[in-house]
Design an enzyme around this catalytic site. Structure first.
Site, PDB file in Angstrom:
ATOM      1  N   ARG A 103      21.283  82.433   8.183  1.00 52.10           N
ATOM      2  CA  ARG A 103      20.739  83.440   9.104  1.00 52.10           C
ATOM      3  C   ARG A 103      20.203  84.551   8.219  1.00 52.10           C
ATOM      4  NH1 ARG A 103      23.000  85.739  14.734  1.00 52.10           N
ATOM      5  NH2 ARG A 103      22.031  83.756  15.285  1.00 52.10           N
ATOM      6  N   HIS A 130      13.913  81.229  15.982  1.00 48.50           N
ATOM      7  CA  HIS A 130      15.315  80.825  16.231  1.00 48.50           C
ATOM      8  C   HIS A 130      15.314  79.396  16.796  1.00 48.50           C
ATOM      9  CE1 HIS A 130      19.488  81.155  16.682  1.00 48.50           C
ATOM     10  NE2 HIS A 130      19.597  82.039  17.645  1.00 48.50           N
ATOM     11  N   GLN A 133      18.417  77.646  18.649  1.00 47.05           N
ATOM     12  CA  GLN A 133      18.618  78.166  19.997  1.00 47.05           C
ATOM     13  C   GLN A 133      17.738  77.427  21.000  1.00 47.05           C
ATOM     14  OE1 GLN A 133      20.745  80.714  21.179  1.00 47.05           O
ATOM     15  NE2 GLN A 133      20.093  79.769  23.089  1.00 47.05           N
ATOM     16  N   ASP A 221      15.344  87.838  26.673  1.00 48.04           N
ATOM     17  CA  ASP A 221      16.214  88.117  25.522  1.00 48.04           C
ATOM     18  C   ASP A 221      16.304  89.642  25.409  1.00 48.04           C
ATOM     19  OD1 ASP A 221      17.711  87.936  23.177  1.00 48.04           O
ATOM     20  OD2 ASP A 221      16.017  87.367  21.895  1.00 48.04           O
ATOM     21  N   CYS A 260      19.479  83.613  25.530  1.00 51.76           N
ATOM     22  CA  CYS A 260      20.189  83.075  24.358  1.00 51.76           C
ATOM     23  C   CYS A 260      21.517  83.778  24.109  1.00 51.76           C
ATOM     24  CB  CYS A 260      19.296  83.173  23.128  1.00 51.76           C
ATOM     25  SG  CYS A 260      18.870  84.867  22.668  1.00 51.76           S
ATOM     26  N   ARG A 288      24.570  74.876  22.229  1.00 50.16           N
ATOM     27  CA  ARG A 288      24.347  75.132  20.801  1.00 50.16           C
ATOM     28  C   ARG A 288      25.182  74.151  19.985  1.00 50.16           C
ATOM     29  NH1 ARG A 288      22.540  80.105  19.105  1.00 50.16           N
ATOM     30  NH2 ARG A 288      22.428  79.018  17.122  1.00 50.16           N
TER      31      ARG A 288
END
Ligand code: CP
Ligand code: NVA
Length: 301
Positions: A103, A130, A133, A221, A260, A288
């Site tokens: 990350r 991402h 996700q 988001d 997410c 996930r």
């Protein structure tokens, strides 16, 4: 010689490869025993330059349930924090572990790491994208409503890292994506241009109502991502992009709400929507785990 099987971004894959991973994820989820020996003896290193709940937990549990193990570090615990180069760190880790999930605060760090690594590198979020996700999100949509191909998905709010991976997914999985974003907060023009060059049905607009009308999923988001420093400006600009009952009423009758997480209740989404019957957010979080098992299996096959 082919390089390592990285999982850096969805647009690097063809639709068939991504579809195979989603199908594998669904099989693993449906299995009566979630433990397997698919990655027995394999080790994943996880480097987090930013906080994480879901990505950290789901990769760790995925590796354990598949018979592997995890080493979890932050840059401050590595010599990286004292100036050892990203490339040298990647070369050294490549001698110890079988794959790295990173990350990264900046996409360039992940790309430099992947270019120097001789083992697969997985994108666990950057400022730009991402992908893990959105694999879980596609899986979740299909569990609820069937094949995503040809369906209309609405994004409302910031054209951020998650939105960009949704654009990549729209092209590769063949669905319509309408993004309602305030001026200057759209996804990068280069990403939208790429989608159009690839023949994708992706449109950016200003009005959330227009994006959401008849859509099968309404996605949003946070308005302030981890790499943003202008949060104070954003709250005013984004207020009318909130997902609330009034906006959800414009979507298809069976439309689901997706996010997410982490959510900022009362900002990008109301309690009534995220806790309501159309919310798919907890399934997204669970998926996930399953989607990443399939991604790990792909990378380490
Ligand atoms: N959705 C997501 O990636 O959550 P975390 O930041 O908690 O990993
Ligand atoms: N756009 C958010 C996603 C968090 C999972 C961020 O980058 O902070």
């Amino acid at each position: 010689m082919a390089g390592p099987r990285h999982f850096l971004d969805l647009h690097h894959f063809d639709g068939g490869a991504l579809r195979a991973m989603i199908e594998h994820a669904a099989k693993l989820k449906a299995a009566s025993d979630r433990r397997s020996k698919l990655l027995e003896g394999r080790t994943l290193a996880m480097i987090f330059e930013r906080p994480s709940t879901r990505t950290r937990m789901s990769f760790d549990v995925a590796m354990r349930q598949m018979g592997g193990s995890v080493v979890n570090v932050s840059p401050s615990e590595l010599q990286l924090g004292r100036g050892e180069s990203v490339g040298d760190t990647a070369r050294v880790l490549s001698r110890y572990v079988d794959a790295v999930m990173i990350r990264a605060a900046r996409a360039e760090t992940m790309e430099t790491f992947a270019a120097a690594a001789s083992i697969p590198v997985i994108n666990g979020l950057t400022d730009k994208t991402h992908p893990c996700q959105v694999m879980a999100d596609v899986m979740t949509f299909e569990e609820r409503l069937g094949p995503i191909g040809g369906r209309a998905i609405a994004w409302t709010g910031d054209g951020n890292n998650v939105a960009v991976s949704w654009v990549h997914a729209a092209v590769r999985f063949g669905f319509e994506l309408r993004l309602a974003c305030p001026a200057n907060f759209e996804p990068p023009a280069s990403v939208i241009d790429w989608a159009h060059r690839e023949g994708g049905n992706v449109r950016v607009m200003a009005e959330p109502e227009e994006a959401v009308r008849g859509a099968s999923a309404v996605v949003t988001d946070t308005w302030v991502s981890m790499h943003h420093t202008d949060g104070h400006v954003r709250h005013n600009v984004f207020a009318r992009y909130q997902v609330n009952d009034r906006l959800m009423a414009q979507a298809a009758k069976d439309a689901i709400f997706m996010h997410c997480l982490p959510a900022h209740r009362g900002y990008e989404v109301t309690d009534a929507v995220i806790d309501g019957p159309r919310s798919a957010v907890w399934d997204e979080a669970e998926n996930r785990l399953h989607a990443q098992k399939a991604i790990l299996a792909h990378c380490l096959a």
